[in-house]
Design a protein around this motif. Structure first.
Motif, PDB file in Angstrom:
ATOM      1  N   ARG A 120      34.302  49.156  36.015  1.00 39.54           N
ATOM      2  CA  ARG A 120      35.264  48.387  36.807  1.00 39.54           C
ATOM      3  C   ARG A 120      34.584  47.177  37.443  1.00 39.54           C
ATOM      4  N   GLN A 180      36.032  45.105  33.451  1.00 42.71           N
ATOM      5  CA  GLN A 180      36.796  45.620  32.323  1.00 42.71           C
ATOM      6  C   GLN A 180      38.229  45.941  32.745  1.00 42.71           C
ATOM      7  N   ASN A 181      39.141  45.785  31.777  1.00 40.92           N
ATOM      8  CA  ASN A 181      40.548  46.082  32.034  1.00 40.92           C
ATOM      9  C   ASN A 181      40.700  47.541  32.453  1.00 40.92           C
ATOM     10  N   MET A 182      41.450  47.792  33.532  1.00 43.84           N
ATOM     11  CA  MET A 182      41.570  49.136  34.080  1.00 43.84           C
ATOM     12  C   MET A 182      42.201  50.104  33.081  1.00 43.84           C
ATOM     13  N   TRP A 185      41.769  50.189  29.824  1.00 44.44           N
ATOM     14  CA  TRP A 185      40.752  50.643  28.897  1.00 44.44           C
ATOM     15  C   TRP A 185      39.718  51.519  29.592  1.00 44.44           C
TER      16      TRP A 185
END
Length: 334
Positions: free
Chosen positions: A237, A241-243, A245
């Motif tokens: 996080r 990174q996209n939550m 994924w």
């Protein structure tokens, strides 16, 4: 892995033997005389004695058990006392019906339960978390027979959307091949029958899926909460990174092991414990088959039916254990 699978399969032998012995003794402790049930109340003593002799029921229990094991080792599951047909020829259509219902119910339970648990952990202490967990508590507590009857009344009678009983339309029966009607209709290319079969599946599958769905949701939430507090999740996080994924690719893979255990256990329970659902919806499954056999004191059907269910239950647990090593590379069966 092959060594582990072979060892587990060898462990099946004492488990199934012990199960057959316990079931053999218990069903013979059930009050009632099979000869009396088969011949009726007006049968003479001579007729009942002759029937017991022909069925081997006049032998001591240990001789009956040895004879049963001898037949079992040759693949002979026995002959039904009531219908005179071999149990192996009668068993599969009922088992296939229950397997189809249990599989459909488990797919619903896994899709809804796992995702509800993930979102509840993702948005912990938000309104969806409280709402989902309240629904899960209700789902665990709600009697299946009440939910099934309410579903029949609302969607079958009041709204006239779904059929309330059976597996198919009696005016347009399915030509069975595998006796799993969804598969059979696809093989025949009868998509009109496929839609009808799916409509018959919806209500009993939802009723049967309610408890497993609630258990899976609660287990997923608990496991995800523990994993999402891990350092690698915080690091992912922090890297931006996209939550989505982070949750579904990283956290879920490490949280799924206890959930997978629950799914395996619940699938085994659904195969053997769907009798209430099958009774309410007139579903011709293995649970009703064995229940009716108990009423007729049909010993071969009861023994063989329970043996098959126990075998399937143990095999499901073996498959779950094998899946552990594919999901988590740290688990090795050396």
């Amino acid at each position: 892995m092959l060594h582990y699978i072979g060892k587990r399969l060898l462990q099946l032998i004492p488990v199934l033997l012990g199960m057959t012995f316990i079931v053999f003794l218990i069903i013979r402790a059930i009050p009632g005389d099979p000869a009396q049930v088969i011949l009726g109340q007006q049968a003479t003593k001579e007729a009942k004695a002759a029937l017991r002799a022909s069925l081997g029921l006049d032998n001591p229990w240990y001789i009956q058990y040895v004879n049963y094991l001898g037949d079992l080792l040759t693949g002979d599951l026995g002959e039904s006392m009531r219908t005179k047909a071999t149990v192996s020829s009668e068993l599969w259509p009922y088992l296939a019906a229950t397997f189809e219902l249990a599989l459909f119910a488990m797919i619903l339970a896994v899709i809804i339960g796992v995702n509800a648990g993930i979102v509840s952990a993702w948005f912990q202490n938000y309104w969806f978390d409280y709402f989902a967990m309240i629904l899960a508590l209700i789902g665990v507590s709600m009697p299946i027979f009440w939910l099934g009857l309410m579903g029949q009344w609302v969607f079958g009678i009041q709204m006239d959307l779904l059929p309330t009983s059976g597996r198919e339309d009696a005016r347009n029966p399915v030509d069975p091949i595998t006796y799993m009607y969804v598969v059979d209709t696809i093989i025949h290319g009868r998509f009109d029958q496929l839609w009808d079969v799916l409509k018959h599946l919806i209500l009993p599958a939802i009723a049967l899926a309610t408890i497993p769905m609630a258990i899976i949701a609660r287990m997923t939430r608990s496991s995800m909460l523990e994993v999402m507090r891990s350092d690698y999740v915080r690091t992912a996080r922090a890297k931006g990174q996209n939550m989505f994924w982070v949750v579904y690719k990283h956290a879920l893979k490490n949280a799924i092991i206890p959930v997978l255990t629950v799914i395996g256990l619940q699938m085994g329970l659904l195969l053997g414990g769907a009798i209430l659902t099958e009774t309410i919806f007139s579903w011709p499954g293995i649970g009703r088959y064995i229940y009716d056999a108990i009423g007729y004191r049909d010993y071969p059907v009861i023994q063989s039916g329970i043996l098959v269910i126990a075998f399937v239950f143990v095999m499901i647990n073996l498959i779950v254990d094998i899946l552990y090593s594919f999901i988590d590379p740290r688990i090795k069966y050396d």
